[in-house]
Design a protein around this motif. Structure first.
Motif, PDB file in Angstrom:
ATOM      1  N   TRP A 165      10.370  77.764  93.100  1.00  0.00           N
ATOM      2  CA  TRP A 165       9.261  76.849  93.336  1.00  0.00           C
ATOM      3  C   TRP A 165       7.915  77.568  93.410  1.00  0.00           C
ATOM      4  O   TRP A 165       6.862  76.932  93.345  1.00  0.00           O
ATOM      5  N   MET A 166       7.913  78.875  93.545  1.00  0.00           N
ATOM      6  CA  MET A 166       6.670  79.646  93.591  1.00  0.00           C
ATOM      7  C   MET A 166       5.915  79.525  92.258  1.00  0.00           C
ATOM      8  O   MET A 166       4.693  79.594  92.223  1.00  0.00           O
ATOM      9  N   GLN A 167       6.651  79.322  91.170  1.00  0.00           N
ATOM     10  CA  GLN A 167       6.049  79.250  89.849  1.00  0.00           C
ATOM     11  C   GLN A 167       5.286  77.948  89.619  1.00  0.00           C
ATOM     12  O   GLN A 167       4.497  77.843  88.697  1.00  0.00           O
ATOM     13  N   ARG A 168       5.527  76.949  90.453  1.00  0.00           N
ATOM     14  CA  ARG A 168       4.842  75.670  90.296  1.00  0.00           C
ATOM     15  C   ARG A 168       3.484  75.711  90.978  1.00  0.00           C
ATOM     16  O   ARG A 168       3.291  76.394  91.962  1.00  0.00           O
ATOM     17  N   GLN A 169       2.579  74.961  90.472  1.00  0.00           N
ATOM     18  CA  GLN A 169       1.214  74.924  91.006  1.00  0.00           C
ATOM     19  C   GLN A 169       1.115  73.872  92.111  1.00  0.00           C
ATOM     20  O   GLN A 169       0.570  72.792  91.909  1.00  0.00           O
ATOM     21  N   LEU A 170       1.638  74.189  93.274  1.00  0.00           N
ATOM     22  CA  LEU A 170       1.602  73.263  94.404  1.00  0.00           C
ATOM     23  C   LEU A 170       0.423  73.589  95.306  1.00  0.00           C
ATOM     24  O   LEU A 170       0.015  74.741  95.424  1.00  0.00           O
ATOM     25  N   THR A 171      -0.098  72.560  95.959  1.00  0.00           N
ATOM     26  CA  THR A 171      -1.133  72.788  96.960  1.00  0.00           C
ATOM     27  C   THR A 171      -0.474  73.369  98.207  1.00  0.00           C
ATOM     28  O   THR A 171       0.760  73.376  98.325  1.00  0.00           O
TER      29      THR A 171
END
Length: 154
Positions: free
Chosen positions: A75-81
């Motif tokens: 999930w680190m690869q996703r651009q999450l706030t």
């Protein structure tokens, strides 16, 4: 005797015995009941219990920690706030821990590993911009409401 009086029978394929304390299962009893006898630990409702706490702790927590770290890396690869990252930790990650925490204790090194991995995930492996005590605080107090494992544990 219970079987004879109640009519209930032992499911010999699913039943297992772990002697505790000074108890022992003799060879005669093993042959008579034909049950699997374990000497050190046994898996009971998804949690390892047994005579050696360190072995059981390792079996209970090492797999969970590695799964949590691999999920965080994915999930680190996703651009999450930042709030999205906190929501991910609250909903998907911590649910893997609550049952185990309810029935057994978490070793300190596991607590540190998970806590560090979660905080690093929140800050995207960059510098931590706010103290830990602030991000676990309520939103109305300026925190992010990150679940604190240690508080839940107690």
């Amino acid at each position: 005797m219970y079987e004879a009086s109640s009519g209930a029978k032992i499911n010999r394929q699913k039943s297992e015995i772990l002697p505790i304390g000074k108890g022992r299962v003799t060879d005669i009893e093993k042959n008579k009941y034909k049950l699997q006898v374990y000497e050190n630990y046994i898996l009971l409702l998804g949690v390892y219990v047994g005579k050696d706490k360190t072995v059981c702790d390792h079996l209970n927590w090492s797999g969970k920690v590695s799964k949590i770290k691999s999920l965080l890396n994915m999930w680190m690869q996703r651009q999450l706030t930042i709030q999205g990252r906190v929501n991910f930790i609250s909903s998907l990650l911590m649910s893997r821990l609550w049952y185990s925490l309810f029935v057994t204790s978490m070793p300190d090194h596991v607590l540190r590993d998970i806590k560090t991995a979660c905080v690093n995930f929140v800050w995207n492996n960059d510098a931590h911009l706010v103290k830990y005590n602030t991000i676990i605080d309520q939103k109305c107090n300026g925190g992010l409401q990150l679940p604190d494992i240690e508080s839940k544990m107690y």
